[in-house]
Structures are given as C-alpha cells and as structure tokens.
Design a protein around this motif. Structure first.
Motif, mmCIF file in Angstrom:
data_model
loop_
_atom_site.group_PDB
_atom_site.id
_atom_site.type_symbol
_atom_site.label_atom_id
_atom_site.label_comp_id
_atom_site.label_asym_id
_atom_site.label_seq_id
_atom_site.Cartn_x
_atom_site.Cartn_y
_atom_site.Cartn_z
ATOM 1 N N ARG A 35 -12.967 29.357 11.815
ATOM 2 C CA ARG A 35 -13.011 29.956 13.170
ATOM 3 C C ARG A 35 -13.638 31.444 13.342
ATOM 4 O O ARG A 35 -13.660 32.303 12.616
ATOM 5 C CB ARG A 35 -11.398 30.451 13.486
ATOM 6 C CG ARG A 35 -11.014 29.282 14.719
ATOM 7 C CD ARG A 35 -9.885 29.564 14.814
ATOM 8 N NE ARG A 35 -8.628 30.270 13.569
ATOM 9 C CZ ARG A 35 -7.873 29.142 13.301
ATOM 10 N NH1 ARG A 35 -7.430 28.489 13.616
ATOM 11 N NH2 ARG A 35 -7.149 29.876 12.278
ATOM 12 N N VAL A 36 -14.607 31.979 14.319
ATOM 13 C CA VAL A 36 -15.684 32.944 14.460
ATOM 14 C C VAL A 36 -15.291 33.578 15.699
ATOM 15 O O VAL A 36 -15.765 33.165 16.615
ATOM 16 C CB VAL A 36 -17.202 32.562 13.999
ATOM 17 C CG1 VAL A 36 -17.022 32.287 12.775
ATOM 18 C CG2 VAL A 36 -17.481 31.947 15.110
ATOM 19 N N PHE A 37 -15.772 34.978 15.886
ATOM 20 C CA PHE A 37 -15.753 35.809 16.532
ATOM 21 C C PHE A 37 -17.035 36.192 17.162
ATOM 22 O O PHE A 37 -17.323 37.308 16.385
ATOM 23 C CB PHE A 37 -14.498 36.321 16.830
ATOM 24 C CG PHE A 37 -14.686 37.787 18.266
ATOM 25 C CD1 PHE A 37 -13.510 36.659 19.593
ATOM 26 C CD2 PHE A 37 -15.154 38.536 18.617
ATOM 27 C CE1 PHE A 37 -13.920 37.512 20.822
ATOM 28 C CE2 PHE A 37 -15.300 39.267 19.534
ATOM 29 C CZ PHE A 37 -14.658 38.985 20.602
ATOM 30 N N TYR A 38 -17.733 35.278 18.295
ATOM 31 C CA TYR A 38 -19.071 36.195 18.039
ATOM 32 C C TYR A 38 -19.547 36.781 18.990
ATOM 33 O O TYR A 38 -19.287 36.525 20.513
ATOM 34 C CB TYR A 38 -19.920 34.590 18.463
ATOM 35 C CG TYR A 38 -21.888 35.101 18.228
ATOM 36 C CD1 TYR A 38 -21.779 35.891 17.297
ATOM 37 C CD2 TYR A 38 -22.106 34.386 18.878
ATOM 38 C CE1 TYR A 38 -23.536 36.247 17.299
ATOM 39 C CE2 TYR A 38 -24.083 34.648 19.511
ATOM 40 C CZ TYR A 38 -24.375 35.349 18.604
ATOM 41 O OH TYR A 38 -25.746 35.669 18.203
ATOM 42 N N CYS B 54 -16.899 33.220 22.114
ATOM 43 C CA CYS B 54 -17.876 34.145 22.198
ATOM 44 C C CYS B 54 -17.051 35.557 23.299
ATOM 45 O O CYS B 54 -16.384 35.427 24.016
ATOM 46 C CB CYS B 54 -18.639 33.937 22.925
ATOM 47 S SG CYS B 54 -20.229 32.866 22.380
ATOM 48 N N SER B 55 -17.407 37.145 22.814
ATOM 49 C CA SER B 55 -17.424 38.063 23.464
ATOM 50 C C SER B 55 -17.647 37.850 24.726
ATOM 51 O O SER B 55 -18.375 37.382 24.910
ATOM 52 C CB SER B 55 -18.133 39.092 22.860
ATOM 53 O OG SER B 55 -19.224 39.589 22.938
ATOM 54 N N LEU C 285 -14.172 44.542 23.857
ATOM 55 C CA LEU C 285 -14.741 43.855 23.262
ATOM 56 C C LEU C 285 -13.464 43.885 21.453
ATOM 57 O O LEU C 285 -12.910 43.100 21.633
ATOM 58 C CB LEU C 285 -16.227 44.361 22.139
ATOM 59 C CG LEU C 285 -16.280 43.508 21.088
ATOM 60 C CD1 LEU C 285 -17.129 42.912 21.819
ATOM 61 C CD2 LEU C 285 -18.006 43.983 20.827
ATOM 62 N N VAL C 286 -12.914 45.337 21.349
ATOM 63 C CA VAL C 286 -11.796 45.126 20.057
ATOM 64 C C VAL C 286 -10.934 43.887 21.055
ATOM 65 O O VAL C 286 -9.861 43.306 20.633
ATOM 66 C CB VAL C 286 -11.693 46.581 19.976
ATOM 67 C CG1 VAL C 286 -10.071 46.494 18.796
ATOM 68 C CG2 VAL C 286 -12.638 46.962 19.637
ATOM 69 N N GLU C 287 -10.485 44.411 22.115
ATOM 70 C CA GLU C 287 -9.051 43.789 23.031
ATOM 71 C C GLU C 287 -8.754 42.013 22.885
ATOM 72 O O GLU C 287 -8.497 41.092 22.596
ATOM 73 C CB GLU C 287 -9.062 44.285 24.195
ATOM 74 C CG GLU C 287 -8.473 45.882 24.666
ATOM 75 C CD GLU C 287 -7.425 45.545 23.737
ATOM 76 O OE1 GLU C 287 -6.224 44.332 24.358
ATOM 77 O OE2 GLU C 287 -7.060 46.320 23.197
ATOM 78 N N ALA D 202 -8.056 36.352 21.287
ATOM 79 C CA ALA D 202 -8.428 35.476 20.058
ATOM 80 C C ALA D 202 -8.173 35.180 18.785
ATOM 81 O O ALA D 202 -7.300 34.515 18.222
ATOM 82 C CB ALA D 202 -9.962 35.208 19.563
ATOM 83 N N GLU D 203 -7.365 36.295 18.499
ATOM 84 C CA GLU D 203 -6.772 35.852 16.799
ATOM 85 C C GLU D 203 -5.211 35.789 17.194
ATOM 86 O O GLU D 203 -4.776 35.179 16.731
ATOM 87 C CB GLU D 203 -7.053 37.512 15.996
ATOM 88 C CG GLU D 203 -8.724 37.487 15.238
ATOM 89 C CD GLU D 203 -8.104 37.576 14.383
ATOM 90 O OE1 GLU D 203 -7.524 39.083 14.022
ATOM 91 O OE2 GLU D 203 -9.200 37.920 13.685
#
Lengths: 193, 749
Positions: B643-646, B674-675, B703-705, B710-711
């Motif tokens: 899992r990646v957040f890009y 994706c953000s 962005l942090v939200e 996602a997490e």
C-alpha cells in the motif's frame, strides 16, 4: 405523440432514436437543475390541463402570448378563470404563476430558451414564483452552440433578446444551495410531443 | 506587534510585504474555513463539468483564438460596437479611466433624477469605485447579487471574482444580518437568509429608477450583451427599471454574437462547474418590452447606456509580457484550483478588486500601480491553474514577470550586493537577499557540500537559525536538510561516462539536476540503479542549474542565462538525441514548460522532444520492450507491503500525466492511493519563507487529512512523493519517512 393509457406523461412513439436519447438527456438534466418536466400531447387541451394541474389552486396565472408556437395552444387556457394576459403592475407583484413558451430546449444543459422580447415573457418568466414553460420536442437541440449555428442567427432580428433558463433561480451565497432567489422558485417544463 | 486588523478593507491594497503579512493573518484567522470549503467544492465541480464537456480542449483553443483576435482588433471593435449600440437606440460611451466612467454614469443618473438604483454584480464597477461616486450624489445604491449584498452590509471588498463573499460562512452571515439589520426574523438557515434578502430586495428592484449591470461579453456586430447568473437579479436589473446602464471593460468585446456560443458552456463549466447556470441572457438593450410602472411614476420609455472602460487596459494590451491577462473571462478556475487561494481567499490573496493568481496583473494594470501587485508573491508557480484556464493564460508566467518588475523597482540592498559578490553570481539582477539566497541554491549548495560537515555544524550553532531567519527570512521552524559530503555526481563517477560493461540497451542521458545532486544524492544513485537494472545504458550529465530556483524568485535574467547554458551543454553532449531523463519534477516542468519563454524556439523544441520524467521513461521502456517489469522490480522485496499513498508534484502534473507512474506502480503490484490536493504547500522555497510558513502549513493540512483517511480505511501506507520539496513537506507534516518513486523502485531490486 400520445399519452400512455395509464396516464403517465411518457413519450411513447418517437421520431428517432437520436431524438429519444436527447429527450432522455434533457429530462435528466432538467431534474439535475432542480426543474420538473412532463411530456404531453400536442393539443391545446393537454397544455391547459398540464398548466392547471401544476398551478393547482394558485391564481392569478399570467400568460405571455406565444410567438413561435401556434397561439391556439394557449387558447383554452386563456378562457380559464384567474388567467391574465394583460396584467397590471399589481398583478405582476402578486401573481404566483407565469406561463410562457420556449422557442428551443437544450438537451445537454437541461435549458429552455425563452424569448424575452416576445410579448411580456420577460416579466412572466421572471416575477412569479412558479414558471411553467411550454416547448415543442421538435425544438430540442443538443447544445447551446447549436442554436447559434442556425442560419437565421446571423439576422439581427432573430431572437433579439432571449435567455437560456436552466432550473429555478438559485444561490450558494448564503451557505448551502438555496433554490428560489429573485426569480422563480420552481420551473416546470411542459414538452409537447 | 502590528495592530490587529479589524476589517479586510484595511489591508485591501497590498502595497508592501508588511500589509500582505497582516492580510494573511486575517485570512487564516477568520476566513479560511469558509474559503476552504467553498473553493474546494467549486474546484471539484469544475473537474467534473469540464470532464463532461465533449470538446473541452477545442473550446479552449477557440475561446483563446477569439480573444487574441479581438484584442488585436480592439480599436475597430470599439468603433463597430459604438455604431451598433447607437443603431439599437442606445447610448455609447468610451471611458478612458475610472474617473471618466464614474462621471459619465453620475451625469446620466442626474439627468434622470435617479434617487435609487439597483446593481447586478460587476467587478468593473468595483474597480472604478462606482458606488462611492453615486452615493456621494445622494443616490441610494443597492447591491442585489446576494454576495454583494453581504459585502455592502459588511463594507468589505470582494474576496473572489464570481463569489465575492466566499469567505462568509452561513453562521457569519446570520451574525452580520442580525447586527446590521436589527431584525428578529428567523435567519438561521440558508433559506431564511435568502428569504430575508429577497423580500427586502424585491421592493428595491420595483422601486428603482435605474439598473446597473456588467457584462460577460459584448458583441460588436449588434451590441448584444451576454449576462451569466443564477439568482435572476441581473435579469431584474435589466428589465424592471426604465434606465439600464451596462459597464464593461474593453476586453469583453468580441466581433459577433455568434462567438458567445464558444464561451457559454466553457464559462459555466469553468466557473461554477455547472452545464449552465440558471440564467444565460443574450440581450440587446434597450429591451423591446414596455416598462411596467412599478414605481407609480407614470409611463416611461426605456433608455440604455453602454460604458466601455479602458482604465489601464489599453496599456496592458501593449505590454507584450502581460497582455494575455486581458483574455481572462473571469471564471475563477485559477482561484479555485490554487492551493494557496483555497486557504486564504481573496482578502489574503488579492487586492481591492481582483484576486488570486490572475488578480495581481489586473490590480496593477487597473490602478497603474505596480506595487499593488505585491500579492503575486503568493503565486508559488505551482502551475495547477495552467491546465484549468479556459483561455490558456500562463498565470504563473504573469506573476513571475510581475515579481521581476517589482524586484527591478527596488534598488539592490547592500546585503543583496554582498550576496551576489560572495556567490559570484551573474548576471547581477535586482532582488532581495532572500531571493538571491534561494535563486542561487546551486552555488550555496556547492559551498555547503564542499565544506560539509563543517557547514552542517554551523547550521546547528545556537543562533544560526535566528540569523537565517533575520537575514534571509528562512523560517526557523523548518527542517533544513544537511548538505551531503558527496554529491550525486561524485558518488556516480562511474556513471558520468559510459562504462565499457554498460548494458547494451538504449542509451539515455540523465540530468544531474541541482536539487537531487546536492539535496538527495542517494536518490539519484537509486535512479541510475533502476535504469541499469532495466538494461538501459546511462550517462549522467554535469550538474548545472536549470533556472527554476531563479525563476521562482522572479529573477528572469538569471533563469534565462542558466537555461541557455544548460541547453547548450545538453545540445553538445547529446548529439545522438538520446532521451533526457529528469528525476526532479520541478526541473522537468521547467524544461518542458517554462523554457518555451526562455529559449529560442528551436532549442526549446529540441529539449521538449527529448525530455521525459525518469519513472515514466521506465514505464515506456518496459512497454516498448514488451517485457514484464516485475522480472526486474520484485515487490516481495519491499517489507512494508504494497500500500502506497502517492502525492504527485504540482508542476509535474502541468506537463505530464501522473497516471503513467501510478499505473506502472500498480503493474508492479502496488495498491496506490493518490492525493487529491493541488499542491503540498511547500512549492520549492515558498514554505521555507517566514512570511508564508503558516500558509504553507495550512495548505498541507488537507494532504495530511487525506493520507490519514487512507490509513484509517485500509491500514498503513508507504508515503510517496516526487518532488524534493513535497518530500520535505510531507515528512515535516507526518513525521514519517517519504520516498521518491525511484527510491521505492530501487528497494525492489
């Protein structure tokens, strides 16, 4: 175009699949803009019935004479009680319902095009809370730009003053979306087909 | 401490950084929440609506073409329009400046003994301060657009070009109306507030002696106006009073009514994100319909006046660098897609009339005062507005030009001179010490690296950060990455020249951009490892500044000189025209976008054709070879999981499609989220600057939200970002390690 036997105002026999798809899109878009729509037969009585049903008990009903539709379409309506074709200033102030024709409708945007230079349509389509518009399905185009491409459009007298009406007046300036601001709160479109 | 700002009017004219700072504080403290909510909803709606437009790109080209053509022919169009209006029975007046326009309208109102008038929203009337002039004559001026109605009650300037009260939440409007109108009527919902305003205003419409509107477009062939709105206040303003005055800038004139067709859908989609707004009127006043005697004043005939305003536009049209601002159709897409605007609104990021990225040029042009463009400093050059503009205006380019002119209008300080001397930088270009500091990052970094770890030790000496903040405005709360002892080029000596045992595959040139070279040498090395593993023959260039850092500070001459040097070097090194691969997205966008204005056409096109994002090259390479990238990049070697957040870099998205990288990662087995934000808020040097630290932090919150969301939905994600500054911002905001895509890929080898 006929009514369904069960009384639903749905178009049942259609000119072409392309027009059907435009009509479907038009219907969806009108709902998206907050307007309502019904399909009726091309008859003066059907127009009268549709208008009276939508207006319910609200009176007076202001009517702007049509320029593009046959005047016959509004004839039975004109002889109804509480229907005004030559309103005074006070009638404009208080009338809850206005009826005009539209010379075109636009599928992609759910708009009707009202000629506000024709008779008193500029006021009748603007001041009452409920605006009922009658338009012929044959006058449905896909996009606003299709109207501007018409040959006649180059003529300066062709629809000198008109407005694309897409739903009731609305605002988001007071926080959430509110329908019904300075113009009509409700828009009802009667499609002749 | 400067005194607290109580009204946005106090800080409307942003003549200096000090005023700008106070305005930012006001915006962040009291207006940000409503602005964030409203601009982001406009922004989302616009993305949906423009995606649904079947010929969005063609419409943009057409709209741009019409505007370009109209501006060239403006003199003839004004003449033709004047004849058309007269032929229609109206009156035409060309006002050279705000004063002439005001005096003419005052005169018309006097002749008609106008006591009260209603107004539709008109930015041009804000620009010429019309209300004040009319009120001075004892005329009651009633703003009827509900947003303008709010502003009139609050005595504030607009904060947005289509939603002037975008900074007002429903709750604040309720409080304002209670205070201002002393009423006990219910005002606790949007419906209540609208009803209250509607009932007051309906009386005003019917009693008004005159109506004033703007116009979205005006056609020269027949004097038609295009008027776009939703509330029906403009329709009422045009029809109810006997006297109608329309006010418009000369840039709104198009040759014929048919041209409206190209703008109608484009404007609605770009502005509110609707197929059309409730009312799109095409009228040719004076209207044919008789006046209804609502006022009880007896019969009246209609009269129409069209006032076309120059007020700085003619000079702007002759300004080769800035004239494209005149193509603006005031849709606000550039405001709503701007990360900084989304947290500030137009009271922070705007002037007395115009706001956002496009606003600075307009504010300077219509006031004749360059210094009022100071708020252009809030344009980070992120370029997210560029693909959104329906007439393809290079808004970041306008702001760089303004910054450059502002720099040149201020003499070089002693510190700045010393900086130039110390850094041995040429050309000696006017700028502040801070700007020179950031513009010559490469030179600073070269010294820093040469003397590392001594240079890193200095930055930890007590008082060092205080010194940097005092001298260069570098916020002391920001983490400064230490200088490496060896650069990317140093540690890749083997790769600078091709080795005899290099793979035999296609050859590429990898640009040793200064940010990766000095800021993240290991990342650069990872990039080379990935390429070699994929069978690509690699050659690394010298590390040369590309001009991005200088350009972002408005130092165009320096940027051009660097672009020319780099372009010559590449041309000499790359006779074989191998692909030029770039790791750092801001440099990629510099070459693919900004070089168009900095280099001769031939040199630009040559670079444009060969330059490509390094990861996208890899994706293309595997596709062309028909080989499976999973044979090279094995996701099982990556312990943290798939899992990646890009977050894709803002400028990169203006020049290339980030989905190529995303698809490549998915092909390797990653689950990519994706953000959905426009920019991380760091935007190169922007977030390091003390004046803008809070703005930068506010931007990063969304962005942090999204990362947290996602997490919490799917569990831990590896954070991924493509730009040096995005990575720094995300690491700072999350406290987690953030990888560049090439670093992630290298872990799969």
């Amino acid at each position: 175009m006929m009514h369904n036997t069960d009384g639903q105002s749905e178009p049942v026999n259609l000119v072409s699949p392309a027009q059907q798809s435009y009509l479907d899109q038009f219907r969806e878009q009108v709902s998206a803009t907050g307007g309502t729509i019904e399909f009726v037969a091309r008859s003066p009585e059907a127009v009268r019935d549709a208008v009276l049903a939508r207006a319910s008990s609200k009176r007076p009903i202001l009517i702007a004479e049509p320029r593009y539709l046959s005047p016959d379409y509004f004839r039975p309506l004109r002889s109804e009680e509480g229907v005004l074709t030559h309103p005074h200033a006070d009638d404009y102030r208080s009338a809850p319902v206005g009826v005009t024709e539209a010379f075109a409708a636009v599928a992609r945007t759910g708009s009707v095009c009202v000629d506000i230079g024709a008779d008193i349509a500029g006021y009748v389509s603007l001041l009452p809370r409920l605006h009922i518009v009658v338009v012929d399905a044959e006058r449905l185009v896909f996009r606003p730009s299709d109207l501007f491409r018409l040959e006649q459009f180059a003529r300066p007298t062709f629809h000198r003053d008109f407005v694309f009406i897409s739903g009731p007046s609305a605002t988001a300036d007071m926080g959430p979306l509110v329908r019904g601001v300075h113009g009509p709160h409700e828009l009802h479109i009667v499609v002749l087909c | 401490m400067p005194k607290r700002v109580t009204s946005p009017r106090e800080v409307a004219a942003k003549e200096s950084r000090a005023i700008l700072r106070r305005a930012i504080r006001l915006a962040l403290d009291t207006e940000s929440a409503a602005v964030r909510h409203n601009t982001r909803s406009f922004n989302l709606n616009r993305y949906r609506a423009t995606a649904a437009l079947p010929d969005y790109d063609a419409l943009k080209d057409e709209a741009r073409r019409i505007k370009e053509h109209a501006l060239v022919n403006r003199k003839a169009l004004v003449q033709r329009l004047s004849e058309s209006v007269t032929r229609n029975g109206g009156h035409f007046f060309f006002a050279r400046d705000a004063q002439e326009a005001g005096q003419y309208i005052q005169g018309v109102c006097k002749r008609h003994c106008v006591r009260s008038l209603v107004k539709g929203k008109s930015m041009t009337s804000e620009e010429i301060h019309l209300n004040g002039a009319l009120e001075h004559d004892g005329i009651r001026v009633v703003e009827t657009d509900l947003a303008e109605f709010i502003l009139q009650a609050a005595d504030e300037q607009p904060s947005h070009i289509i939603a002037p009260a975008i900074h007002y939440s429903r709750e604040r409007i309720t409080a304002l109306f209670r205070r201002k109108f002393q009423t006990d009527l219910p005002l606790d919902t949007g419906e209540d507030l609208t009803r209250f305003a509607r009932e007051r205003l309906r009386q005003d419409f019917l009693a008004a002696d005159a109506g004033i509107t703007g116009a979205n477009l005006v056609s020269a062939d027949c004097g038609s106006l295009l008027l776009v709105e939703s509330e029906a206040n403009i329709r009422l303003t045009c029809i109810a009073p006997p006297l109608h005055i329309a006010l418009s800038g000369l840039e709104k004139i198009v040759p014929s009514r048919r041209e409206f067709a190209s703008f109608i859908e484009l404007l609605a989609a770009s502005a509110t994100g609707q197929p059309l707004t409730s009312y799109t009127s095409v009228i040719r006043p004076p209207l044919a319909v008789p006046v209804v005697d609502f006022r009880g004043a007896g019969p009246a005939t209609r009269e129409f006046h069209l006032v076309i305003v120059d007020n700085g536009r003619e000079a702007l049209a002759r300004d080769a660098q800035l004239k494209e601002a005149l193509y603006c159709i005031r849709c606000s897409a550039c405001l709503n897609s701007c990360a900084n605007f989304q947290v500030l609104g137009g009271h922070g990021f705007g002037g007395a009339t115009y706001s956002g990225g496009i606003g600075a040029t307009w504010e300077a042009a219509t006031t004749g005062q360059l210094k009022l463009a100071r708020f252009s400093d809030l344009c980070t050059g992120c370029s997210r507005c560029v693909p959104q503009c329906p007439v393809r205006i290079d808004i970041p380019g306008l702001n760089v030009e303004l910054r450059s002119r502002l720099n040149k209008s201020i003499p070089l300080s002693l510190t700045a001179r010393a900086m130039h001397l110390l850094l041995g930088a040429s050309p000696v270009e006017n700028a502040s010490a801070q700007q020179i500091f950031f513009a010559h990052y490469d030179r600073l970094a070269r010294w820093g690296t040469l003397f590392a770890p001594l240079s890193n030790f200095f930055s930890k000496v007590p008082g060092a950060r205080w010194f940097l903040e005092k001298s260069f405005g570098i916020d002391r709360r920001r983490h400064l990455a230490p200088f490496p002892r060896k650069t990317w080029v140093d540690i890749s000596a083997d790769e600078v020249t091709e080795k005899p045992d290099a793979p035999r595959g296609p050859g590429v040139l990898v640009l040793a951009d200064v940010f990766t070279n000095y800021g993240a040498p290991e990342r650069g090395k990872d990039a080379l490892r990935c390429l070699r593993a994929a069978g690509v023959r690699v050659r690394l260039t010298k590390s040369l500044p590309d001009g991005r850092a200088a350009l972002s500070q408005g130092m165009i001459d320096t940027a051009r000189a660097q672009a020319e040097t780099l372009s010559r070097y590449i041309a000499a090194e790359n006779a074989a025209e191998r692909p030029l691969l770039v790791v750092e997205p801001s440099v990629l966008a510099m070459i693919l976008r900004e070089y168009r204005k900095l280099l001769p056409a031939e040199a630009f096109v040559k670079l444009q054709n060969s330059t490509i994002d390094l990861v996208q090259f890899l994706a293309r390479h595997f596709a062309e070879q028909g080989s499976d990238p999973r044979a090279v990049f094995n996701i099982r070697k990556f312990a943290p999981g798939p899992r990646v957040f890009y977050h894709a870099h803002c400028q990169q998205r203006a020049v290339s499609d980030p989905s190529i990288t995303v698809e490549f990662l998915r092909r390797l087995g990653f689950e990519v989220t994706c953000s959905q934000v426009e920019c991380c808020g760091m935007a190169g040097s922007f977030g390091y600057k003390k004046d803008f630290y809070d703005v930068s932090q506010a931007v990063s919150e969304e962005l942090v939200e999204q990362w947290k969301a996602a997490e919490s939905a799917k569990g831990p994600h590896t954070l991924l970002a493509s730009g040096v500054s995005c990575i720094e911002q995300l690491q700072g905001a999350t406290g987690r390690a953030v990888l560049h895509p090439v670093e992630l890929l290298a872990k799969l080898l």
